[in-house]
Design a protein around this motif. Structure first.
Motif, mmCIF file in Angstrom:
data_model
loop_
_atom_site.group_PDB
_atom_site.id
_atom_site.type_symbol
_atom_site.label_atom_id
_atom_site.label_comp_id
_atom_site.label_asym_id
_atom_site.label_seq_id
_atom_site.Cartn_x
_atom_site.Cartn_y
_atom_site.Cartn_z
ATOM 1 N N UNK A 215 -6.252 -1.146 19.059
ATOM 2 C CA UNK A 215 -4.934 -1.089 19.685
ATOM 3 C C UNK A 215 -4.102 -0.015 18.971
ATOM 4 N N UNK A 216 -3.502 0.912 19.710
ATOM 5 C CA UNK A 216 -2.779 2.038 19.087
ATOM 6 C C UNK A 216 -1.407 1.621 18.540
ATOM 7 N N UNK A 217 -1.452 0.859 17.458
ATOM 8 C CA UNK A 217 -0.210 0.343 16.873
ATOM 9 C C UNK A 217 0.248 1.151 15.663
ATOM 10 N N UNK A 218 -0.559 2.142 15.244
ATOM 11 C CA UNK A 218 -0.179 2.974 14.103
ATOM 12 C C UNK A 218 -0.215 2.255 12.771
ATOM 13 N N UNK A 219 -1.093 1.256 12.645
ATOM 14 C CA UNK A 219 -1.178 0.467 11.405
ATOM 15 C C UNK A 219 -2.386 0.921 10.593
ATOM 16 N N UNK A 220 -2.211 1.253 9.315
ATOM 17 C CA UNK A 220 -3.330 1.729 8.480
ATOM 18 C C UNK A 220 -4.159 0.565 7.925
ATOM 19 N N UNK A 221 -4.854 -0.144 8.809
ATOM 20 C CA UNK A 221 -5.645 -1.304 8.382
ATOM 21 C C UNK A 221 -6.655 -0.898 7.319
ATOM 22 N N UNK A 222 -6.836 -1.750 6.319
ATOM 23 C CA UNK A 222 -7.846 -1.513 5.292
ATOM 24 C C UNK A 222 -7.357 -0.710 4.098
ATOM 25 N N UNK A 223 -6.165 -0.104 4.211
ATOM 26 C CA UNK A 223 -5.652 0.682 3.086
ATOM 27 C C UNK A 223 -5.034 -0.239 2.035
ATOM 28 N N UNK A 224 -5.261 0.102 0.765
ATOM 29 C CA UNK A 224 -4.768 -0.730 -0.331
ATOM 30 C C UNK A 224 -3.252 -0.828 -0.328
ATOM 31 N N UNK A 225 -2.577 0.249 0.077
ATOM 32 C CA UNK A 225 -1.111 0.246 0.068
ATOM 33 C C UNK A 225 -0.550 -0.809 1.015
ATOM 34 N N UNK A 226 -1.270 -1.080 2.106
ATOM 35 C CA UNK A 226 -0.814 -2.104 3.054
ATOM 36 C C UNK A 226 -0.949 -3.494 2.445
ATOM 37 N N UNK A 227 -2.088 -3.755 1.827
ATOM 38 C CA UNK A 227 -2.307 -5.067 1.222
ATOM 39 C C UNK A 227 -1.400 -5.300 0.017
#
Length: 314
Positions: A215-227
Motif C-alpha cells: 500500500x503506497x503509504x510512504x512508511x519505511x517499514x523495517x527501518x530501525x529508525x521507525x522501531x
C-alpha cells in the motif's frame, strides 16, 4: 462426541441404527474407531460404547522463523484432535526444499501414521508457484506440488499471518459473521495481514490479499529508525489501520509485533479515533503470542485436508 453408543450416533446423525452399525463395523476394522466396553446397565441390555481413535492419523506441521539472528524450523506432529505428540526446533543454514526434506524424512519413519503435511511460510503461492517469499530459494518453486509428489500425501502451504488469523479466531471463538484483520509486524520485514471475513479466510483471486506492505503509504517499514521512535511507530501503524479500516470496515484489528506493548495500542487507538467515524472504528486488540496463533491455525488448516468431504442431511 469422542465416545458414544450406536443409538446415540444414529440419533445425532439421523442415520438408521442398521447403517450406523455397518459403518462402525468398517471403522473398527480400520482401527479408526475403538470399542470401549459396555454402558452400565439400568435394567436394560448394556450397549457397546465406541471411541474415535484420534491417533488413527497424524499431521506434520513445519514453519521457519528467526530468533537471535538464527534461522530455525519449528516442526510439530499432531493427532486428529490437534494434540501434540512431537515438537522440536532445528537450526538451519537456509530455507530450501532440501532443508525441509532432511527434517521430514526421519519423522515419517518415526511416525508412520503421518498422513498430511502443512507448511507455514511468509509468502504466497499462485498458479502452483511461490510468487512472494521472504526466502529467495523458494521463489518460483512449486512447493506444494513437489512435496505432494515426493511423499504422496496431502500438502497445504499457508502464509504465516493467514494461519495466525485462523488460529486467533479459533482460539477466541470469533462469531461466524465477524470480520477480523490480523496485522503482523516482523522486526526486519514489512508487515503482512490476514483477513478473516464471514467465518472464512480471504486470500483474494491470486492469493495476494493481505500484502499491505504494497500500500503506497510512504512508511519505511523495517527501518530501525521507525522501531526506535514510539511516536513514529504509532503513527505508522495508525495510518495502516485507518487505511485497512476504510476498505474493509472490520469488527476488530489484531496487532502483533515483538516490540508492541499496551501503551502502543492505546496511542494507536487514539490516533485512529481522530481519523475514523465512530461507526467505522474497529476494536484494536494486541495479541501476545503470534507463535501460538500461527501454530493453532496451521494445525487447523493441515487437519482439514484429512476431513472427509461429507455433508450429513436429515
Amino acid at each position: 462426541m469422542k465416545q458414544a453408543t450406536k443409538k446415540q450416533i444414529a440419533e445425532t446423525t439421523g442415520l438408521s441404527i442398521v447403517t450406523v452399525g455397518t459403518m462402525l463395523q468398517h471403522l473398527v476394522q480400520q482401527n479408526e474407531v475403538l470399542e470401549a466396553g459396555l454402558t452400565s446397565s439400568s435394567g436394560g441390555r448394556p450397549a457397546q460404547q465406541y471411541i474415535y481413535n484420534v491417533d488413527y492419523a497424524l499431521a506434520l506441521i513445519l514453519f521457519p522463523f528467526e530468533k537471535n539472528g538464527l534461522i530455525l524450523i519449528h516442526h510439530t506432529v499432531v493427532n486428529l484432535s490437534g494434540h501434540c505428540v512431537h515438537e522440536a526446533e532445528m537450526k538451519v543454514e537456509m530455507i530450501d526444499l532440501a532443508t525441509f526434506e532432511k527434517i521430514i524424512d526421519p519423522l515419517l519413519i518415526a511416525y508412520p501414521s503421518i498422513q498430511a503435511l502443512g507448511f507455514g511460510l511468509p509468502g504466497a503461492e499462485y498458479d502452483g508457484k511461490m510468487i512472494v517469499s521472504d526466502y529467495e530459494a523458494l521463489l518460483g518453486i512449486s512447493l506444494t506440488e513437489h512435496f505432494r509428489n515426493r511423499y504422496q500425501k496431502p500438502v497445504v502451504m499457508e502464509n504465516d499471518v493467514n494461519a495466525a488469523v485462523i488460529g486467533f479466531c479459533n482460539r477466541t471463538q470469533a462469531a461466524p459473521d465477524s470480520a477480523i484483520v490480523y496485522l503482523y509486524f516482523p522486526e526486519r520485514f514489512p508487515p503482512g495481514a490476514g483477513l478473516y471475513i464471514n467465518g472464512k479466510l480471504y486470500k483474494g483471486k491470486r492469493s495476494f490479499a493481505g500484502e499491505v506492505a504494497n500500500m503506497p503509504l510512504g512508511i519505511p517499514w523495517g527501518e530501525e529508525s521507525l522501531l526506535a521512535s514510539f511516536d513514529l511507530l504509532c503513527k505508522a501503524i495508525a495510518k495502516l489501520t485507518v487505511a485497512v479500516s476504510s476498505v474493509l470496515n472490520p469488527d476488530s484489528i489484531v496487532l502483533y509485533g515483538s516490540f508492541l506493548q499496551a501503551e502502543h495500542v492505546h496511542a494507536i487507538t487514539e490516533l485512529c479515533s481522530t481519523q475514523l467515524p465512530t461507526s467505522a472504528m474497529p476494536k484494536i486488540i494486541l495479541t501476545e503470542d503470534f507463535a501460538a496463533d500461527y501454530l493453532k491455525g496451521m494445525i487447523a488448516q493441515t487437519l482439514s485436508t484429512l476431513e472427509p468431504n461429507l455433508q450429513l442431511t436429515k
